[in-house]
Scaffold this motif. Structure first.
Motif, PDB file in Angstrom:
ATOM      1  N   TRP A  90      78.486 -20.316 -48.893  1.00 26.04           N
ATOM      2  CA  TRP A  90      79.580 -20.305 -47.924  1.00 26.04           C
ATOM      3  C   TRP A  90      80.900 -19.887 -48.565  1.00 26.04           C
ATOM      4  N   ASN A  91      81.016 -20.089 -49.871  1.00 23.92           N
ATOM      5  CA  ASN A  91      82.246 -19.793 -50.615  1.00 23.92           C
ATOM      6  C   ASN A  91      82.013 -18.605 -51.550  1.00 23.92           C
ATOM      7  N   ASP A  92      81.618 -17.482 -50.983  1.00 27.15           N
ATOM      8  CA  ASP A  92      81.263 -16.304 -51.773  1.00 27.15           C
ATOM      9  C   ASP A  92      82.037 -15.096 -51.257  1.00 27.15           C
ATOM     10  N   PRO A  93      82.870 -14.472 -52.107  1.00 25.12           N
ATOM     11  CA  PRO A  93      83.642 -13.312 -51.653  1.00 25.12           C
ATOM     12  C   PRO A  93      82.773 -12.081 -51.370  1.00 25.12           C
ATOM     13  N   ARG A  94      81.475 -12.153 -51.689  1.00 25.24           N
ATOM     14  CA  ARG A  94      80.571 -11.033 -51.411  1.00 25.24           C
ATOM     15  C   ARG A  94      79.951 -11.136 -50.022  1.00 25.24           C
ATOM     16  N   HIS A  95      80.108 -12.301 -49.349  1.00 22.17           N
ATOM     17  CA  HIS A  95      79.478 -12.543 -48.042  1.00 22.17           C
ATOM     18  C   HIS A  95      80.462 -13.211 -47.081  1.00 22.17           C
ATOM     19  N   PRO A  96      81.092 -12.538 -46.152  1.00 20.69           N
ATOM     20  CA  PRO A  96      81.065 -11.092 -46.006  1.00 20.69           C
ATOM     21  C   PRO A  96      81.830 -10.443 -47.142  1.00 20.69           C
ATOM     22  N   PRO A  97      81.520  -9.187 -47.419  1.00 19.19           N
ATOM     23  CA  PRO A  97      82.146  -8.514 -48.568  1.00 19.19           C
ATOM     24  C   PRO A  97      83.663  -8.448 -48.441  1.00 19.19           C
ATOM     25  N   ARG A  98      84.325  -8.775 -49.529  1.00 15.39           N
ATOM     26  CA  ARG A  98      85.771  -8.629 -49.653  1.00 15.39           C
ATOM     27  C   ARG A  98      85.998  -7.507 -50.660  1.00 15.39           C
ATOM     28  N   ASP A  99      87.008  -6.683 -50.426  1.00 18.07           N
ATOM     29  CA  ASP A  99      87.286  -5.602 -51.363  1.00 18.07           C
ATOM     30  C   ASP A  99      88.765  -5.593 -51.737  1.00 18.07           C
ATOM     31  N   LEU A 100      89.156  -4.630 -52.571  1.00 19.44           N
ATOM     32  CA  LEU A 100      90.531  -4.600 -53.058  1.00 19.44           C
ATOM     33  C   LEU A 100      91.530  -4.331 -51.939  1.00 19.44           C
ATOM     34  N   ASP A 101      91.100  -3.623 -50.909  1.00 12.57           N
ATOM     35  CA  ASP A 101      91.986  -3.412 -49.781  1.00 12.57           C
ATOM     36  C   ASP A 101      92.308  -4.751 -49.102  1.00 12.57           C
ATOM     37  N   ASP A 102      91.305  -5.623 -48.957  1.00 13.40           N
ATOM     38  CA  ASP A 102      91.538  -6.962 -48.399  1.00 13.40           C
ATOM     39  C   ASP A 102      92.509  -7.737 -49.290  1.00 13.40           C
ATOM     40  N   LEU A 103      92.342  -7.593 -50.595  1.00  9.63           N
ATOM     41  CA  LEU A 103      93.204  -8.289 -51.558  1.00  9.63           C
ATOM     42  C   LEU A 103      94.649  -7.822 -51.432  1.00  9.63           C
ATOM     43  N   ARG A 104      94.854  -6.547 -51.252  1.00 12.53           N
ATOM     44  CA  ARG A 104      96.208  -5.993 -51.135  1.00 12.53           C
ATOM     45  C   ARG A 104      96.896  -6.386 -49.823  1.00 12.53           C
ATOM     46  N   ARG A 105      96.137  -6.548 -48.763  1.00 13.26           N
ATOM     47  CA  ARG A 105      96.715  -6.817 -47.442  1.00 13.26           C
ATOM     48  C   ARG A 105      97.127  -8.268 -47.225  1.00 13.26           C
TER      49      ARG A 105
END
Length: 164
Positions: free
Chosen positions: A80-95
């Motif tokens: 439940w605490n996994d940044p790969r599910h759903p996938p998070r990417d650098l664009d999410d990090l920047r926003r």
């Protein structure tokens, strides 16, 4: 802040959060988060992750612990605490901002937490890292309903978090 040269679509594979809790206040306020009662969450890349480990008793005075999400996870409910599910990417990090949020226990809303420092390292699919920090020097910070529940982290460079 200089532009990040990595592609925006590069996925995040893990997030390591090192949290140091300070000691008691001179007035005797303990400043600890009690396991199973108060909660601490990391907000990053557009979602929150619960900082909780089965092998630790909350954020006690003078604690220095690391919480890992994603690859190499050591947290409760790693799926439940996994940044790969759903996938998070650098664009999410920047926003989205990066922050740590304290939630006092419902039966002790007056509880405060004495935070000393927070370091976050994000590992990208290509192996590179991005780092964030809050409270890199003196003074420490009290979190609670009377002082605020959230502290925001600043991007600080590609330095890894050492295990706590």
């Amino acid at each position: 802040m200089p532009a990040d040269p990595t592609p925006a679509a590069e996925h995040i594979v893990s997030i390591a959060v090192r949290v140091r809790t300070a000691g008691a206040d001179p007035d005797g306020t303990p400043g600890s988060v009690h396991h199973g009662q108060g909660h601490v969450h990391l907000g990053i890349a557009g979602r929150e992750f619960a900082l909780e480990r089965d092998d630790l008793n909350g954020f006690q005075q003078h604690a220095d612990d690391t919480y890992v999400f994603g690859a190499g996870a050591n947290v409760c409910r790693p799926d439940w605490n996994d940044p790969r599910h759903p996938p998070r990417d650098l664009d999410d990090l920047r926003r989205h901002p990066v922050y740590l949020r304290f939630i006092p226990p419902p039966d002790s809303l007056g509880d405060d937490w004495h935070l000393d420092r927070v370091d976050v390292t994000v590992t990208k699919a290509g192996g590179g890292t991005l780092s964030y920090v809050a409270l890199p020097g003196e003074p420490s910070l009290w979190l609670g309903y009377e002082s605020g529940l959230t502290v925001y982290l600043d991007r600080c460079g590609p330095h890894p978090v050492s295990p706590g």
